[in-house]
Scaffold this active site. Structure first.
Site, short mmCIF file in Angstrom:
data_model
loop_
_atom_site.label_atom_id
_atom_site.label_comp_id
_atom_site.label_asym_id
_atom_site.label_seq_id
_atom_site.Cartn_x
_atom_site.Cartn_y
_atom_site.Cartn_z
N PRO A 188 0.80 -1.22 0.00
CA PRO A 188 0.00 0.00 0.00
C PRO A 188 0.83 1.27 0.00
O PRO A 188 1.76 1.41 0.79
CB PRO A 188 -0.77 -0.11 1.31
N GLU A 189 0.49 2.16 -0.87
CA GLU A 189 1.04 3.51 -0.83
C GLU A 189 -0.07 4.41 -0.28
O GLU A 189 -1.13 3.93 0.10
CB GLU A 189 1.47 3.93 -2.24
N LYS A 195 1.79 6.57 4.81
CA LYS A 195 1.31 5.20 4.65
C LYS A 195 0.92 4.59 6.00
O LYS A 195 0.78 3.37 6.10
CB LYS A 195 2.40 4.35 3.98
N ARG A 245 14.86 -1.45 -7.20
CA ARG A 245 13.40 -1.42 -7.33
C ARG A 245 13.08 -1.26 -8.81
O ARG A 245 13.72 -0.45 -9.51
CB ARG A 245 12.78 -0.22 -6.59
#
Length: 287
Positions: free
Chosen positions: A2-3, A58, A277
């Site tokens: 989740p962002e 977050k 990433r």
DNA sequence: AAGAGGCCCTGATAGC
DNA sequence: TGCTATCAGGGCCTCT
């Protein structure tokens, strides 16, 4: 997982469902998260009322009637499920409705209310729960982070002075929560594509025009994602179990090999690693 | 101080 | 079928 947008969706539905309710019982089934669930977790929460469910970046923030605050980070794979009860008077597991979306493994924490239970699930255990004694200490913690994109502190002067001498690339800055809070790997790629900025571009090399685009587009992308209910890449669901829709609006994320969606751009989306990433970009229109 | 890289952990998927 | 490798939405910690 989740962002900021996904956490905001969780906050909204959670606030509707548990706001004002009393926590009847807490069961910690597995203390092992990124940090151990604190030993006083159960006693701090039990028999307290939920005043409000808030969010910063977050983090979910649950304000309790004893002035304590429960801070929740979902890490990569944390999800919250609500399971409803058949009979309000009983607090036993047999009195709950079967919930098809509730995972069978990795349910770490159960928080019982009169009419439902809150279940925290986290296979990868990168999430965590923290107890903070009062809202003053919460403020101190929050102040260690950079501003959210929606904050007035996230303005041109801030970006310019933060980035002007920096060698680090802008993609990594967008992921750096000390610079800006709430952006993660999906939205970093999306914001940079919309801004026509190459993710490898160094902070110090960004033009004033590009800084302004980052300001505008980070707000734009995140608020649209919230409006669409967040992004469901794999299994993100809101509390009611339905998926977000923003993944259908991705311009670059997970679109390697496909055509750039910018009208008039002939580029093909590429995937590359930046600091381990995955990063998606169109090197045709992102300069 | 700033930046790079390793690492925490499980599960899904791809390739052999 | 079963092995191994790679990757996943995050961020802390250590080292240079």
């Amino acid at each position: 997982m989740p962002e900021l947008p996904e956490v905001e969706i969780v906050r909204q539905s959670l606030n509707k469902k548990i706001n004002g309710k009393i926590i009847k019982k807490v069961i910690v089934k597995n203390r092992n998260l990124r940090f151990k669930v604190p030993l006083n977790f159960t006693s701090v929460l039990e028999n307290k009322r939920v005043i409000k469910v808030d969010r910063f970046s977050k983090y979910l923030i649950i304000f309790l009637s004893n002035n304590h605050v429960c801070l929740i980070h979902l890490g990569m794979s944390g999800t919250i499920h609500l399971v409803y009860k058949k009979n309000k008077n009983l607090i036993t597991n047999t009195s709950f409705y079967h919930s098809p979306t509730l995972p069978k493994k990795h349910n770490h924490i159960e928080i019982f209310f009169d009419d439902l239970k809150f279940v925290y699930n986290d296979p990868r255990r990168f999430g965590y729960f923290e107890i903070i004694k009062n809202s003053k200490l919460l403020k101190i913690k929050i102040n260690k982070f950079g501003p959210e994109p929606f904050s007035t502190k996230f303005n041109f002067e801030y970006l310019y002075s933060f980035l002007k001498n920096k060698e680090k690339n802008i993609k990594n800055f967008l992921l750096d929560q000390k610079f800006v809070s709430g952006i993660g790997n999906i939205y970093a790629s999306e914001i940079l594509h919309l801004s026509k900025i190459n993710p490898d571009k160094k902070g110090k090399n960004l033009t004033k025009k590009e800084l302004k685009k980052i300001l505008i587009n980070s707000k734009k992308i995140l608020s649209k994602a919230i409006h669409k209910g967040g992004s469901s890449i794999k299994d993100f669901r809101n509390i009611s179990g339905s998926k977000g829709e923003y993944q259908n609006n991705f311009k670059v994320y997970q679109r390697a090999g496909l055509k750039c969606k910018r009208s008039s751009c002939k580029g093909i989306i590429k995937k590359k690693n930046i600091s381990n990433r995955s990063t998606f970009l169109c090197n045709f229109c992102q300069k």
